[in-house]
Design an enzyme around this catalytic site. Structure first.
Site, PDB file in Angstrom:
ATOM      1  N   ARG A 101       0.789  -1.257   0.006  1.00  0.00           N
ATOM      2  CA  ARG A 101       0.081  -0.016   0.344  1.00  0.00           C
ATOM      3  C   ARG A 101       0.800   1.187   0.085  1.00  0.00           C
ATOM      4  NH1 ARG A 101      -4.769   0.002   4.333  1.00  0.00           N
ATOM      5  NH2 ARG A 101      -3.118   0.751   5.792  1.00  0.00           N
ATOM      6  N   THR A 105      -1.137   7.604  -0.305  1.00  0.00           N
ATOM      7  CA  THR A 105      -2.648   7.355  -0.975  1.00  0.00           C
ATOM      8  C   THR A 105      -3.277   6.198  -0.380  1.00  0.00           C
ATOM      9  OG1 THR A 105      -1.629   6.083  -2.885  1.00  0.00           O
ATOM     10  CG2 THR A 105      -1.490   8.256  -3.241  1.00  0.00           C
ATOM     11  N   ASP A 197       0.906  -3.503  12.128  1.00  0.00           N
ATOM     12  CA  ASP A 197       1.191  -3.612  10.882  1.00  0.00           C
ATOM     13  C   ASP A 197       1.597  -5.260  10.746  1.00  0.00           C
ATOM     14  OD1 ASP A 197       2.715  -1.942   8.294  1.00  0.00           O
ATOM     15  OD2 ASP A 197       3.296  -4.157   8.655  1.00  0.00           O
ATOM     16  N   ASP A 200       5.506  -5.880   9.483  1.00  0.00           N
ATOM     17  CA  ASP A 200       6.574  -5.675  10.502  1.00  0.00           C
ATOM     18  C   ASP A 200       6.534  -6.423  11.810  1.00  0.00           C
ATOM     19  OD1 ASP A 200       7.157  -3.393   9.018  1.00  0.00           O
ATOM     20  OD2 ASP A 200       5.985  -1.948   9.819  1.00  0.00           O
TER      21      ASP A 200
HETATM   22  C1  PRP Z   1      -0.688  -4.859   4.189  1.00  0.00           C
HETATM   23  C2  PRP Z   1      -1.599  -6.168   4.484  1.00  0.00           C
HETATM   24  C3  PRP Z   1      -2.224  -6.302   3.143  1.00  0.00           C
HETATM   25  C4  PRP Z   1      -2.685  -4.840   2.749  1.00  0.00           C
HETATM   26  C5  PRP Z   1      -4.027  -4.496   3.297  1.00  0.00           C
HETATM   27  O1  PRP Z   1       0.427  -5.100   3.408  1.00  0.00           O
HETATM   28  O2  PRP Z   1      -0.645  -7.432   4.194  1.00  0.00           O
HETATM   29  O3  PRP Z   1      -1.697  -6.709   1.871  1.00  0.00           O
HETATM   30  O4  PRP Z   1      -1.651  -3.995   3.709  1.00  0.00           O
HETATM   31  O5  PRP Z   1      -4.415  -3.198   3.080  1.00  0.00           O
HETATM   32  P1  PRP Z   1      -5.457  -3.023   1.934  1.00  0.00           P
HETATM   33  O6  PRP Z   1      -6.838  -4.042   2.202  1.00  0.00           O
HETATM   34  O7  PRP Z   1      -5.918  -1.538   2.405  1.00  0.00           O
HETATM   35  O8  PRP Z   1      -5.128  -2.945   0.756  1.00  0.00           O
HETATM   36  P2  PRP Z   1       1.484  -3.680   3.096  1.00  0.00           P
HETATM   37  O9  PRP Z   1       0.917  -2.913   2.360  1.00  0.00           O
HETATM   38  O10 PRP Z   1       1.750  -3.267   4.749  1.00  0.00           O
HETATM   39  O11 PRP Z   1       2.644  -4.429   2.726  1.00  0.00           O
HETATM   40  P3  PRP Z   1       3.531  -5.600   3.418  1.00  0.00           P
HETATM   41  O12 PRP Z   1       2.869  -6.700   3.297  1.00  0.00           O
HETATM   42  O13 PRP Z   1       4.746  -5.622   2.291  1.00  0.00           O
HETATM   43  O14 PRP Z   1       4.063  -5.029   4.713  1.00  0.00           O
HETATM   44  N1  URA Z   2      -2.130  -3.364   6.958  1.00  0.00           N
HETATM   45  C1  URA Z   2      -1.788  -4.118   7.909  1.00  0.00           C
HETATM   46  O1  URA Z   2      -0.547  -4.739   7.999  1.00  0.00           O
HETATM   47  N2  URA Z   2      -2.615  -3.715   9.072  1.00  0.00           N
HETATM   48  C2  URA Z   2      -3.611  -2.862   8.952  1.00  0.00           C
HETATM   49  O2  URA Z   2      -4.400  -2.769  10.038  1.00  0.00           O
HETATM   50  C3  URA Z   2      -4.046  -2.437   7.611  1.00  0.00           C
HETATM   51  C4  URA Z   2      -3.210  -2.644   6.605  1.00  0.00           C
END
Ligand code: PRP
Ligand code: URA
Length: 206
Positions: A101, A105, A197, A200
Site C-alpha cells: 500500500r 495514498t 502492521d 512489520d
Molecule cells: C498490508 C497487508 C495487506 C494490505 C491490506 O500490506 O498485508 O496486503 O496491507 O491493506 P488494504 O486492504 O487496504 O489493501 P502492506 O501494504 O503493509 O505491505 P507488506 O505486506 O509488504 O508490509
Molecule cells: N495493513 C496492516 O498490516 N494492518 C492494517 O491494519 C492495515 C493494513
C-alpha cells in the site's frame, strides 16, 4: 459471500496475536496456527475423488483431493500464512503476488508476480492476514482473473467491514473466510482494533 469463523480455539489464538506484547517468533507461530484453523473451515466443502487403496487388512475405498490448488500469498505479510496452509495442503502449488500500500495514498502498488503455469481447473486461494480497504486483494483478484483464474477463495486473519464490502462489490462471486471482522478503519486505514502492521510484526522491520 463471506464467513467469519467463530471457533473458540481461533478466538483464543487471535487474542494472543493482537496483543502488542507478542514478539516476532510467537507472532509467526500463531499466524501459522490460525491459518491452519481458517483453512480447515474454508475447505469444508472441497470436492474429493474416490480412490481404491489397501490397508494392512483389506482393500477399501479412500479419497483424494482432486483440485489443482494454487495458493497465492500477497507479499510480504501473506508469507506469514504460507507454512500454515501448506501443512494442510502439502501438494498445493504456490504463486506469489507482490503488492504494497502506498503510504500516502493507501492505494495498492504491484511490484511482483510469479504464478504457476499450465493449471488444470485450478482453485486459487489468496492469503493475506489483513483485509483493510480491500485494495490489495481487489488488485490481486483482477490480476488473477486477467490470467484466466476464475475460482478464487480468500483467507484473511482479520478484516475490516469496509474492505469486505469493497471486495464483494467488485467481485460478488468470491468467497472470503476470515478469523474476525473488526470495527472500522482509522484515518491511516489501519484496522481497529486490529493487530498493527502485520508485515512489520512478522518480520521485525520496525
Ligand atoms: C498490508 C497487508 C495487506 C494490505 C491490506 O500490506 O498485508 O496486503 O496491507 O491493506 P488494504 O486492504 O487496504 O489493501 P502492506 O501494504 O503493509 O505491505 P507488506 O505486506 O509488504 O508490509
Ligand atoms: N495493513 C496492516 O498490516 N494492518 C492494517 O491494519 C492495515 C493494513
Amino acid at each position: 459471500m463471506h464467513v467469519e469463523i467463530r471457533h473458540p480455539l481461533l478466538q483464543h489464538k487471535l487474542s494472543l496475536l493482537r496483543d502488542k506484547g507478542t514478539k516476532q517468533k510467537e507472532f509467526r507461530e500463531l499466524s501459522s496456527e490460525i491459518t491452519m484453523l481458517l483453512t480447515y473451515e474454508a475447505f469444508k466443502d472441497m470436492p474429493l475423488s474416490k480412490k481404491s487403496l489397501e490397508t494392512p487388512l483389506t482393500e477399501t475405498e479412500g479419497y483424494e483431493i482432486k483440485d489443482d490448488i494454487i495458493i497465492v500469498p500477497i507479499l510480504r505479510a501473506g508469507v506469514g500464512m504460507l507454512e500454515g496452509i501448506l501443512n494442510l495442503l502439502p501438494n498445493a502449488r504456490v504463486g506469489f503476488v507482490g503488492i504494497y500500500r502506498d503510504p500516502d495514498t493507501k492505494q495498492p502498488v504491484e511490484y511482483y508476480e510469479k504464478l504457476p503455469v499450465n493449471p488444470v481447473n485450478p482453485l486459487v486461494v489468496i492469503i493475506d492476514p489483513m483485509l483493510a480497504t480491500g485494495g490489495s486483494i481487489i488488485a490481486t483478484i483482477a490480476l488473477l482473473r486477467k490470467k484466466g483464474f476464475d475460482r478464487i477463495k480468500i483467507i484473511s486473519i482479520i478484516s475490516a467491514p469496509e474492505g469486505i464490502e469493497a471486495v464483494e462489490k467488485a467481485y460478488a462471486d468470491i468467497e472470503i473466510f476470515t478469523g474476525h471482522i473488526d470495527s472500522y478503519l482509522d484515518d491511516h486505514k489501519y484496522i481497529v482494533p486490529g493487530l498493527g502492521d502485520a508485515g512489520d510484526r512478522l518480520f521485525g522491520t520496525k
